[in-house]
Design a protein around this motif. Structure first.
Motif, PDB file in Angstrom:
ATOM      1  N   ARG A  82      63.308  75.376  48.406  1.00 33.86           N
ATOM      2  CA  ARG A  82      62.562  76.015  49.493  1.00 33.86           C
ATOM      3  C   ARG A  82      61.556  75.056  50.114  1.00 33.86           C
ATOM      4  NH1 ARG A  82      58.032  80.305  47.862  1.00 33.86           N
ATOM      5  NH2 ARG A  82      57.769  80.081  50.117  1.00 33.86           N
ATOM      6  N   THR A  83      61.142  75.413  51.331  1.00 40.64           N
ATOM      7  CA  THR A  83      59.961  74.830  51.955  1.00 40.64           C
ATOM      8  C   THR A  83      58.906  75.928  52.039  1.00 40.64           C
ATOM      9  OG1 THR A  83      60.595  75.371  54.224  1.00 40.64           O
ATOM     10  CG2 THR A  83      61.402  73.283  53.321  1.00 40.64           C
ATOM     11  N   PHE A  84      57.684  75.536  52.399  1.00 40.53           N
ATOM     12  CA  PHE A  84      56.569  76.476  52.426  1.00 40.53           C
ATOM     13  C   PHE A  84      56.028  76.628  53.839  1.00 40.53           C
ATOM     14  CE2 PHE A  84      56.863  75.024  48.115  1.00 40.53           C
ATOM     15  CZ  PHE A  84      56.579  76.147  47.350  1.00 40.53           C
ATOM     16  N   GLN A  85      55.437  77.811  54.080  1.00 37.76           N
ATOM     17  CA  GLN A  85      54.854  78.093  55.391  1.00 37.76           C
ATOM     18  C   GLN A  85      53.760  77.079  55.715  1.00 37.76           C
ATOM     19  OE1 GLN A  85      53.597  82.150  55.727  1.00 37.76           O
ATOM     20  NE2 GLN A  85      52.761  81.903  57.759  1.00 37.76           N
ATOM     21  N   LEU A  86      52.928  76.755  54.745  1.00 35.46           N
ATOM     22  CA  LEU A  86      51.945  75.682  54.871  1.00 35.46           C
ATOM     23  C   LEU A  86      52.497  74.490  54.103  1.00 35.46           C
ATOM     24  CD1 LEU A  86      48.681  77.734  54.219  1.00 35.46           C
ATOM     25  CD2 LEU A  86      49.659  77.060  56.434  1.00 35.46           C
ATOM     26  N   VAL A  87      52.736  73.384  54.820  1.00 38.58           N
ATOM     27  CA  VAL A  87      53.393  72.249  54.188  1.00 38.58           C
ATOM     28  C   VAL A  87      52.569  71.750  53.016  1.00 38.58           C
ATOM     29  CG1 VAL A  87      54.691  71.542  56.219  1.00 38.58           C
ATOM     30  CG2 VAL A  87      52.372  70.684  55.884  1.00 38.58           C
ATOM     31  N   ARG A  88      53.266  71.336  51.946  1.00 40.36           N
ATOM     32  CA  ARG A  88      52.602  70.945  50.713  1.00 40.36           C
ATOM     33  C   ARG A  88      53.118  69.592  50.212  1.00 40.36           C
ATOM     34  NH1 ARG A  88      52.628  76.604  47.198  1.00 40.36           N
ATOM     35  NH2 ARG A  88      51.546  77.893  48.738  1.00 40.36           N
ATOM     36  N   PRO A  89      52.886  68.515  50.972  1.00 39.19           N
ATOM     37  CA  PRO A  89      53.286  67.204  50.458  1.00 39.19           C
ATOM     38  C   PRO A  89      52.384  66.791  49.300  1.00 39.19           C
ATOM     39  CG  PRO A  89      52.018  66.941  52.466  1.00 39.19           C
ATOM     40  CD  PRO A  89      52.234  68.418  52.291  1.00 39.19           C
ATOM     41  N   LEU A  90      52.900  65.885  48.472  1.00 36.76           N
ATOM     42  CA  LEU A  90      52.094  65.303  47.397  1.00 36.76           C
ATOM     43  C   LEU A  90      51.264  64.188  48.015  1.00 36.76           C
ATOM     44  CD1 LEU A  90      54.962  65.255  44.759  1.00 36.76           C
ATOM     45  CD2 LEU A  90      53.111  66.929  44.956  1.00 36.76           C
ATOM     46  N   GLY A  91      50.005  64.489  48.330  1.00 37.72           N
ATOM     47  CA  GLY A  91      49.204  63.626  49.187  1.00 37.72           C
ATOM     48  C   GLY A  91      48.903  62.256  48.636  1.00 37.72           C
ATOM     49  N   SER A  92      48.940  62.087  47.311  1.00 36.71           N
ATOM     50  CA  SER A  92      48.629  60.788  46.712  1.00 36.71           C
ATOM     51  C   SER A  92      49.849  59.887  46.587  1.00 36.71           C
ATOM     52  CB  SER A  92      47.998  60.996  45.331  1.00 36.71           C
ATOM     53  OG  SER A  92      48.920  61.633  44.454  1.00 36.71           O
ATOM     54  N   MET A  93      51.012  60.387  47.013  1.00 38.15           N
ATOM     55  CA  MET A  93      52.261  59.625  46.891  1.00 38.15           C
ATOM     56  C   MET A  93      52.834  59.371  48.271  1.00 38.15           C
ATOM     57  SD  MET A  93      53.739  61.943  43.754  1.00 38.15           S
ATOM     58  CE  MET A  93      55.312  61.104  43.634  1.00 38.15           C
ATOM     59  N   ASP A  94      53.475  58.227  48.467  1.00 37.85           N
ATOM     60  CA  ASP A  94      54.067  57.944  49.773  1.00 37.85           C
ATOM     61  C   ASP A  94      55.317  58.802  49.989  1.00 37.85           C
ATOM     62  OD1 ASP A  94      56.241  56.674  48.499  1.00 37.85           O
ATOM     63  OD2 ASP A  94      55.463  54.655  48.856  1.00 37.85           O
ATOM     64  N   CYS A  95      55.881  58.704  51.179  1.00 39.90           N
ATOM     65  CA  CYS A  95      56.997  59.585  51.536  1.00 39.90           C
ATOM     66  C   CYS A  95      58.180  59.399  50.590  1.00 39.90           C
ATOM     67  CB  CYS A  95      57.428  59.332  52.974  1.00 39.90           C
ATOM     68  SG  CYS A  95      56.219  59.854  54.203  1.00 39.90           S
ATOM     69  N   ARG A  96      58.521  58.159  50.283  1.00 42.84           N
ATOM     70  CA  ARG A  96      59.652  57.918  49.390  1.00 42.84           C
ATOM     71  C   ARG A  96      59.412  58.562  48.029  1.00 42.84           C
ATOM     72  NH1 ARG A  96      61.168  51.872  47.896  1.00 42.84           N
ATOM     73  NH2 ARG A  96      62.491  51.891  49.772  1.00 42.84           N
ATOM     74  N   ASP A  97      58.223  58.410  47.484  1.00 39.94           N
ATOM     75  CA  ASP A  97      57.946  58.977  46.164  1.00 39.94           C
ATOM     76  C   ASP A  97      57.889  60.504  46.209  1.00 39.94           C
ATOM     77  OD1 ASP A  97      57.957  56.571  44.859  1.00 39.94           O
ATOM     78  OD2 ASP A  97      55.786  56.301  44.890  1.00 39.94           O
ATOM     79  N   ASN A  98      57.496  61.081  47.337  1.00 37.64           N
ATOM     80  CA  ASN A  98      57.571  62.533  47.482  1.00 37.64           C
ATOM     81  C   ASN A  98      59.004  63.015  47.303  1.00 37.64           C
ATOM     82  OD1 ASN A  98      55.308  64.596  48.739  1.00 37.64           O
ATOM     83  ND2 ASN A  98      54.702  62.454  48.939  1.00 37.64           N
ATOM     84  N   VAL A  99      59.938  62.303  47.906  1.00 37.69           N
ATOM     85  CA  VAL A  99      61.342  62.698  47.800  1.00 37.69           C
ATOM     86  C   VAL A  99      61.879  62.394  46.408  1.00 37.69           C
ATOM     87  CG1 VAL A  99      63.643  62.425  48.778  1.00 37.69           C
ATOM     88  CG2 VAL A  99      61.643  62.357  50.280  1.00 37.69           C
ATOM     89  N   ILE A 100      61.477  61.275  45.824  1.00 38.12           N
ATOM     90  CA  ILE A 100      61.914  60.941  44.472  1.00 38.12           C
ATOM     91  C   ILE A 100      61.461  62.011  43.482  1.00 38.12           C
ATOM     92  CG2 ILE A 100      61.554  59.317  42.568  1.00 38.12           C
ATOM     93  CD1 ILE A 100      61.640  57.058  44.642  1.00 38.12           C
ATOM     94  N   ALA A 101      60.313  62.624  43.732  1.00 34.98           N
ATOM     95  CA  ALA A 101      59.853  63.708  42.865  1.00 34.98           C
ATOM     96  C   ALA A 101      60.868  64.847  42.853  1.00 34.98           C
ATOM     97  CB  ALA A 101      58.485  64.216  43.327  1.00 34.98           C
ATOM     98  N   GLY A 102      61.466  65.131  44.009  1.00 37.75           N
ATOM     99  CA  GLY A 102      62.525  66.139  44.057  1.00 37.75           C
ATOM    100  C   GLY A 102      63.778  65.681  43.339  1.00 37.75           C
ATOM    101  N   LEU A 103      64.133  64.411  43.520  1.00 36.78           N
ATOM    102  CA  LEU A 103      65.324  63.868  42.862  1.00 36.78           C
ATOM    103  C   LEU A 103      65.187  63.884  41.342  1.00 36.78           C
ATOM    104  CD1 LEU A 103      65.890  60.796  45.212  1.00 36.78           C
ATOM    105  CD2 LEU A 103      67.346  62.816  45.069  1.00 36.78           C
ATOM    106  N   ALA A 104      63.965  63.737  40.858  1.00 40.97           N
ATOM    107  CA  ALA A 104      63.743  63.654  39.415  1.00 40.97           C
ATOM    108  C   ALA A 104      63.817  64.997  38.719  1.00 40.97           C
ATOM    109  CB  ALA A 104      62.378  63.021  39.142  1.00 40.97           C
ATOM    110  N   PHE A 105      63.713  66.084  39.476  1.00 41.77           N
ATOM    111  CA  PHE A 105      63.633  67.392  38.840  1.00 41.77           C
ATOM    112  C   PHE A 105      64.773  68.331  39.238  1.00 41.77           C
ATOM    113  CE2 PHE A 105      59.316  65.798  38.473  1.00 41.77           C
ATOM    114  CZ  PHE A 105      59.035  66.083  37.149  1.00 41.77           C
ATOM    115  N   GLY A 106      65.794  67.822  39.900  1.00 42.03           N
ATOM    116  CA  GLY A 106      66.941  68.639  40.251  1.00 42.03           C
ATOM    117  C   GLY A 106      67.931  68.752  39.106  1.00 42.03           C
ATOM    118  N   ALA A 107      69.061  69.390  39.391  1.00 43.23           N
ATOM    119  CA  ALA A 107      70.082  69.571  38.358  1.00 43.23           C
ATOM    120  C   ALA A 107      70.676  68.232  37.925  1.00 43.23           C
ATOM    121  CB  ALA A 107      71.180  70.494  38.881  1.00 43.23           C
TER     122      ALA A 107
END
Length: 241
Positions: A82-107
């Protein structure tokens, strides 16, 4: 085939019944709009589906799994993002690491150089090519939404929940956003979207579900639903129904 089946879904907050016996389904590859005036219970439904809240009653089946009451990370690993009505990026991490966080916790968890390459591919897919080292705070509003979408796509979802992802966009950005959502469906992804932008609803949705005061008041084709007197009344009042 129904990918998502929701039956009798109920959630109370004290004496307030925010979601009251709601039933619907989403088929493989289908886009369903979840509509209703503010306070009708739409975001609460998404919170129940994604595991942010546990239901007080009813059932949710996703594929072969009963997911009502499961923790959010377990639901995500089954292929619901899901996405959220109010965007919730991980502010201390750059864009690539934000996406890697998703890659690390998927199936199918990915790490290292493979995760970096896939993160860059996902950023390019949503229109952020070459922005991997940018910090979320440097991005425009639409680009922050793109980043959050890329992070959700990192989970490789079968069903994507979009909570007003197209809200607040200018006309050019809106057309780009609609094309992006359409491209996800063309790749076989099912989408349940909460949205107030009627142009997007008409362009994207196969069916619409409308809520008011926690209850389902209409479901069907977009044109039929948007002209339904009960729906007009919920949005505009009795004088317009």
């Amino acid at each position: 085939m129904s990918l998502l089946q929701v039956s009798g879904l109920t959630r109370r907050f004290g004496g307030l019944v925010a979601v009251d016996g709601v039933e619907f389904n989403v088929a493989e590859g289908e886009i369903v709009g979840l509509l209703g005036p503010n306070g009708s219970g739409k975001t609460t439904v998404l919170n129940l589906l994604s595991g942010a809240l546990a239901p007080d009653g009813g059932s949710i089946r996703f594929g072969e799994h009963a997911i009502h009451g499961l923790a959010a990370h377990r639901i995500a690993r089954l292929g619901l993002a899901r996405t959220f009505q109010l965007v919730r990026p991980l502010g201390s991490m750059d864009c690539r690491d934000n996406v890697i966080a998703g890659l690390a916790f998927g199936a199918e968890r990915r790490w290292g150089s493979a995760a970096q390459r896939e993160a860059d591919d996902l950023l390019a897919r949503v229109g952020l090519e070459g922005r991997g080292h940018a910090m979320p705070g440097e991005l425009t509003y639409i680009d922050q939404k793109r980043l959050e979408l890329a992070r959700a796509l990192a989970l490789r979802p079968r069903l994507l929940l979009l909570d007003e992802w197209l809200a607040g966009l200018n006309p050019t950005e809106l057309l780009e956003g609609i094309k992006l959502v359409q491209s996800l469906r063309q790749q076989g992804m099912a989408i349940l979207l909460v949205e107030h932008v009627m142009d997007a609803i008409r362009s994207l949705c196969d069916r619409c579900l409308v809520m008011s005061a926690g209850k389902r008041i209409a479901i069907g084709l977009p044109g039929d639903v948007l002209s339904d007197p009960d729906v007009v009344r919920a949005y505009l009042g009795d004088d317009h129904a």
